[in-house]
Motif scaffolding. Structure first.
Motif, PDB file in Angstrom:
ATOM      1  N   ARG A   1      -7.986   3.251   0.702  1.00 36.98           N
ATOM      2  CA  ARG A   1      -9.430   3.412   0.891  1.00 36.98           C
ATOM      3  C   ARG A   1     -10.216   2.333   0.156  1.00 36.98           C
ATOM      4  O   ARG A   1     -11.223   1.829   0.661  1.00 36.98           O
ATOM      5  N   TYR A   2      -9.772   1.969  -1.032  1.00 40.66           N
ATOM      6  CA  TYR A   2     -10.493   0.964  -1.806  1.00 40.66           C
ATOM      7  C   TYR A   2     -10.461  -0.390  -1.090  1.00 40.66           C
ATOM      8  O   TYR A   2     -11.499  -1.042  -0.936  1.00 40.66           O
TER       9      TYR A   2
ATOM     10  N   THR B   1       5.957   8.442   7.907  1.00 39.80           N
ATOM     11  CA  THR B   1       5.081   9.619   7.807  1.00 39.80           C
ATOM     12  C   THR B   1       3.978   9.395   6.785  1.00 39.80           C
ATOM     13  O   THR B   1       2.793   9.662   7.051  1.00 39.80           O
ATOM     14  N   LEU B   2       4.350   8.885   5.593  1.00 46.25           N
ATOM     15  CA  LEU B   2       3.346   8.626   4.565  1.00 46.25           C
ATOM     16  C   LEU B   2       2.383   7.537   5.026  1.00 46.25           C
ATOM     17  O   LEU B   2       1.164   7.644   4.812  1.00 46.25           O
ATOM     18  N   MET B   3       2.920   6.493   5.660  1.00 47.68           N
ATOM     19  CA  MET B   3       2.040   5.429   6.150  1.00 47.68           C
ATOM     20  C   MET B   3       1.012   5.988   7.130  1.00 47.68           C
ATOM     21  O   MET B   3      -0.183   5.659   7.054  1.00 47.68           O
TER      22      MET B   3
ATOM     23  N   ILE C   1       0.851  -1.188   0.000  1.00 47.72           N
ATOM     24  CA  ILE C   1       0.000   0.000   0.000  1.00 47.72           C
ATOM     25  C   ILE C   1       0.888   1.240   0.000  1.00 47.72           C
ATOM     26  O   ILE C   1       1.701   1.438   0.908  1.00 47.72           O
ATOM     27  N   ASN C   2       0.749   2.067  -1.033  1.00 49.24           N
ATOM     28  CA  ASN C   2       1.579   3.275  -1.110  1.00 49.24           C
ATOM     29  C   ASN C   2       0.805   4.501  -1.582  1.00 49.24           C
ATOM     30  O   ASN C   2       1.397   5.530  -1.896  1.00 49.24           O
ATOM     31  N   ASN C   3      -0.531   4.378  -1.659  1.00 51.69           N
ATOM     32  CA  ASN C   3      -1.322   5.519  -2.097  1.00 51.69           C
ATOM     33  C   ASN C   3      -2.707   5.454  -1.453  1.00 51.69           C
ATOM     34  O   ASN C   3      -3.159   4.404  -1.007  1.00 51.69           O
ATOM     35  N   LEU C   4      -3.363   6.609  -1.425  1.00 48.45           N
ATOM     36  CA  LEU C   4      -4.657   6.707  -0.758  1.00 48.45           C
ATOM     37  C   LEU C   4      -5.735   5.925  -1.490  1.00 48.45           C
ATOM     38  O   LEU C   4      -6.635   5.358  -0.868  1.00 48.45           O
TER      39      LEU C   4
ATOM     40  N   GLY D   1      -1.070  -1.670  -5.917  1.00 42.62           N
ATOM     41  CA  GLY D   1      -0.399  -1.184  -7.115  1.00 42.62           C
ATOM     42  C   GLY D   1      -0.234   0.318  -7.084  1.00 42.62           C
ATOM     43  O   GLY D   1      -0.666   0.993  -6.137  1.00 42.62           O
ATOM     44  N   ASP D   2       0.381   0.840  -8.126  1.00 43.81           N
ATOM     45  CA  ASP D   2       0.617   2.275  -8.206  1.00 43.81           C
ATOM     46  C   ASP D   2      -0.566   2.972  -8.869  1.00 43.81           C
ATOM     47  O   ASP D   2      -1.267   2.396  -9.708  1.00 43.81           O
ATOM     48  N   GLU D   3      -0.771   4.204  -8.510  1.00 44.58           N
ATOM     49  CA  GLU D   3      -1.778   5.013  -9.166  1.00 44.58           C
ATOM     50  C   GLU D   3      -1.311   5.394 -10.571  1.00 44.58           C
ATOM     51  O   GLU D   3      -0.119   5.608 -10.803  1.00 44.58           O
TER      52      GLU D   3
END
Length: 203
Positions: A18-19, A43-45, A11-14, A181-183
């Motif tokens: 959320r999904y 911090t991002l996590m 997990i590396n993006n919102l 995956g990546d956005e």
């Protein structure tokens, strides 16, 4: 509600956070070891985790010292960790340990692991086997099922919409670990295959 626990790693993006939480995932796995590909900062996590509720937060580590893992467990509020290597000293948090397919199928190895891991992982441990191919021969399926009956066995890797129900029925694992995956761009992500797996597992 899903028929079996599902964790999503990487997990590396919102969008993913959320999904996956909305689709019923039990936990989100954040790669916090900077030596691993696509690692995120604590911090991002924390920022991403702040947008979701009702899911476990896990960290993924390779060769990090136990002291550093414990520090990040505390800092990031992790409930469990996913490890690539056996730690040198005990961990107080529940853990998932990646093992190769051959090790997971060996009876002698299982008994040895049970004795050794009871002291290294006093909070409990599950084994994660990554499937290289979406198709397993009957013998391997039976051996994985026998292993899953002896200890918590999680399957990751080549989990697809076409094989996930077959693996659920034949192996009866403790759960599945899917990959995020990546956005494509901020806020835009293709969830086609991930969605199909989640839908196949819906009760």
């Amino acid at each position: 509600m899903l028929r079996i626990p599902v964790l999503v790693r990487g997990i590396n993006n919102l969008s993913d956070a959320r999904y996956c939480a909305g689709m019923g995932a039990d936990g989100l796995i954040f790669t916090l070891d900077p030596t691993l590909p696509n690692a995120v900062t604590p911090t991002l996590m924390s920022e991403l985790a702040g947008w979701v509720a009702g899911v476990k937060l896990l960290g993924e580590f390779d060769a990090q010292p136990v002291s550093e893992i414990n520090r990040l467990v505390e800092e990031c509020g992790l409930q469990e960790v996913l490890l690539h290597q056996l730690p040198a000293t005990p961990l107080s948090v529940a853990s998932l340990l990646t093992v190769n397919l051959a090790d997971s199928l060996s009876s002698a190895q299982r008994e040895e692991m049970a004795q050794q891991y009871s002291t290294i992982f006093p909070a409990g441990v599950g084994m994660v086997v990554a499937l290289d191919s979406p198709e397993l021969d009957l013998t391997t399926q039976q051996q994985l099922a026998e292993a899953a009956a002896r200890f918590p066995l999680w399957l990751s890797g080549a989990i697809t919409p076409d094989n996930v129900l077959s693996l659920l029925d034949t192996v009866q694992p403790a759960g599945f670990i899917l990959s995020g995956g990546d956005e494509i761009k901020p806020g835009l992500r293709d969830f086609t295959e991930l969605e199909a797996v989640f839908e196949a597992l819906e009760e």
